[in-house]
Design an enzyme around this catalytic site. Structure first.
Site, mmCIF file in Angstrom:
data_model
loop_
_atom_site.group_PDB
_atom_site.id
_atom_site.type_symbol
_atom_site.label_atom_id
_atom_site.label_comp_id
_atom_site.label_asym_id
_atom_site.label_seq_id
_atom_site.Cartn_x
_atom_site.Cartn_y
_atom_site.Cartn_z
ATOM 1 C CE LYS B 76 -47.305 69.181 51.860
ATOM 2 N NZ LYS B 76 -48.696 69.060 52.362
ATOM 3 C CB SER B 151 -50.117 65.896 50.522
ATOM 4 O OG SER B 151 -50.266 67.067 51.295
ATOM 5 C CB SER B 175 -52.108 66.945 53.850
ATOM 6 O OG SER B 175 -52.642 66.430 52.658
#
Lengths: 95, 483
Positions: B76, B151, B175
């Site tokens: 990420k 997210s 997330s």
């Protein structure tokens, strides 16, 4: 609750955040709704409840007072917008 | 080879069916072809990946390979990667090249993984749909008109679309688990403190935790084993040994006590999701688990608690983005304050601004006690509910999300509607507990997730239950038709 434009501008200034006229209107509406939504917390009875700042019951660790890091400022300053002679440049603060 | 899990790929590499270089080349081809279509990547590091793959092949030839040696993964884009852009999908960091590696990145690199690139996300991890990215939304590989969740949406889409077998993510209010559920993969958020936060750009420091997005619980066990551990560079890192998570995956579930909170099956839960989750809990019962109903009476207050605590911590953490030491700086300004305000006004997107403003408000003079202190006290009540529940059960099971993936743009107008997506996941963050989501059904060809939450540092038991579930179900092997 309805937050005013003046309150919005004050919060934005406290947060050092420039927001446009249109954003002031949108955020005033959004924040008023968010504050209304979190208002339900007042229903919970929290007398004698300790505030919880951290999810684990742990003590703050201390490290030995020894030099472990070396100087990397030139490397770090490659990410800065404006540097000179190893110093970060910002607009004049003192006259 | 892209259909194989990490465990399967590891065996193939070991038996010489193909090399890491061949595997990496194949997956980079998929990333190049399908990555842009899903908008899953911020940066693709092809050359670096091939270099790392060749090094992994040499390491294997030298007899020094572990289970992750030569396995391609993605990070990420909020994990700092030395020499590679780390943007947090924000304009304010769109030119930031980290001078160091996050501990998670370092640990996985040392385990021999090959980094294919950095994935798209909600800006600074604030969002539940991956629509809050300065690089545009990520699309759900099951239906490209829908969100992948957020997210960690880019990581979830990349793993679901078989571009890569594993990815890192972070979970502050859901997330990892929420995008895993909406994208049909396995997502693990470990206990707070289990994985180092060093080099992970901070959003809400008392809630943030790094974890994994994979296609099986076994793969999550492999990745967590390499990521976890004490790190002196993170002051909240737990000084606890890392167990061998793979060793207990096949343990019997006989007598395992699983609590099902009545509060998770409220009116907000879509009927088809409810059915899929109830069926999954029955599978766990068939495997020997004892199911009982439990109560988490304050759980209904978890979303409002979170939306005080998280913005408060965010407004403080994000004060470091001031245009001086790193990141974007406005072109024109009158003085120092004006430079801060213009830089931040230009650099942050709408949701990040909304949260900074909310956080600033609840921390400001006159409101601190009514909102921030009150929320910290309610957080204590919620954590106490879980602690009470874990006196009589070993694990807690329920839905990960109220509905399957929703359409792009469906919830962008109303922040509260978007926030309520995380109603079942936020509790574990507030209490610091480990949680995972595993695929447990399809509703109109869209994946549904079963969430299992464990007690502090109970990842081994969590992964054991999820792995056994995946031995008797095949939802985790279903793939979207994207090729």
């Amino acid at each position: 609750m309805s937050l005013s434009r003046k309150e919005m501008n004050n919060i934005a200034h406290l947060a050092r955040l420039e927001i446009s006229e249109e954003e002031v209107a949108v955020f005033a509406d959004n924040l008023s709704r968010i504050i209304d939504f979190v208002e339900q917390l007042s229903k919970a009875s929290t007398d004698d409840v300790l505030p919880m700042a951290h999810p684990l019951d742990m003590a703050q660790r201390l490290r030995a007072d020894e030099v472990t890091e070396t100087d990397h400022h030139l490397e770090f300053q490659q990410n800065a917008a404006n540097v000179e002679d190893g110093l970060y440049l910002v607009p004049k603060v003192l006259e | 080879m892209h259909d194989k899990t990490i465990a399967q790929l590891s065996r193939s590499l070991e038996s010489g069916d193909f090399s890491s270089e061949e595997l990496t080349t194949h997956l980079l081809g998929r990333v190049e072809r399908l990555g842009p279509q899903l908008n899953a990547f911020v940066t693709v590091t092809g050359e670096l990946a091939l270099e790392q793959a060749r090094a992994a092949d040499q390491r294997r030839a030298a007899g020094d390979a572990g289970p992750l040696t030569g396995i391609p993964i993605v990070h990420k884009d909020l994990f700092c990667t030395k020499g590679v852009l780390t943007t947090c999908a924000s304009r304010i960091l769109d030119n930031f090249v980290s001078p160091y590696d996050a501990t998670v990145v370092k640990n996985l690199r040392e385990a021999g993984t090959v980094m294919l690139g950095k994935t798209n996300m909600d800006e600074f991890a604030m969002g539940s749909s991956n629509e809050n990215s300065c690089f545009g939304p990520v699309k759900n590989p099951w239906d490209e008109t829908r969100v992948p969740g957020g997210s960690s949406g880019g990581s979830a889409a990349a793993v679901a679309a078989r571009l890569v077998p594993g990815a890192t993510g972070t979970d502050t209010g859901g997330s990892i688990r929420q995008p895993a559920a909406l994208s049909g993969i396995t997502g693990l958020k470990p206990t707070y403190g289990r994985v180092s936060r060093y080099g992970m750009v901070a959003f809400a420091s008392s809630l943030d935790q790094a974890g994994t997005l994979t296609r099986s619980a076994e793969d999550a066990a492999i990745m967590l084993g390499a990521m976890a551990g004490f790190d002196p560079k993170d002051s909240t890192s737990a000084e606890k040994d890392v167990p061998d998570y793979r060793a207990t995956l096949d343990d019997s579930l006989d007598g395992l006590r699983i609590g099902v909170p009545r509060e998770f099956f409220d009116d907000g839960l879509a009927p088809a999701n409810k059915t899929a989750v109830e069926d999954a809990i029955r599978e766990l019962e068939k495997l020997g688990a004892k199911i009982s109903e439990i109560r988490l009476p304050n759980l209904g207050l978890s979303v409002p608690t979170y939306y005080v605590v998280a913005p408060a911590e965010c407004s403080s953490n994000l004060s470091r983005f001031d245009g001086v030491r790193f990141g974007h700086r406005a072109e024109k300004y009158a003085d120092l304050t004006d430079m801060y305000e213009k830089t931040r006004g230009e650099g942050f997107g709408a949701e990040v601004k909304r949260r900074i403003m909310t956080g600033t408000y609840v921390l400001s003079a006159g409101y601190y006690d009514a909102y921030y202190l009150k929320a910290q006290k309610v957080r204590q009540l919620i954590a106490a509910d879980y602690a009470e529940a874990f006196k009589s059960v070993d694990l807690i099971a329920g839905p990960t999300t109220p509905t399957p993936a929703f359409e792009l743009g469906a919830k962008t107008d109303d922040p509260i509607t978007m926030y309520l997506n995380d109603i079942y996941t936020i509790g574990a963050n507030l209490a610091g507990l480990p949680g995972l989501s595993v695929p447990c059904g399809l509703v109109d060809d869209l994946p549904v997730g079963l969430q299992i939450v464990g007690s502090h540092f109970g990842e081994a038991r969590l992964l054991n239950a999820a792995h056994r579930f995946q031995q008797v179900t095949d939802w985790h092997t279903r793939a979207p038709e994207i090729d």
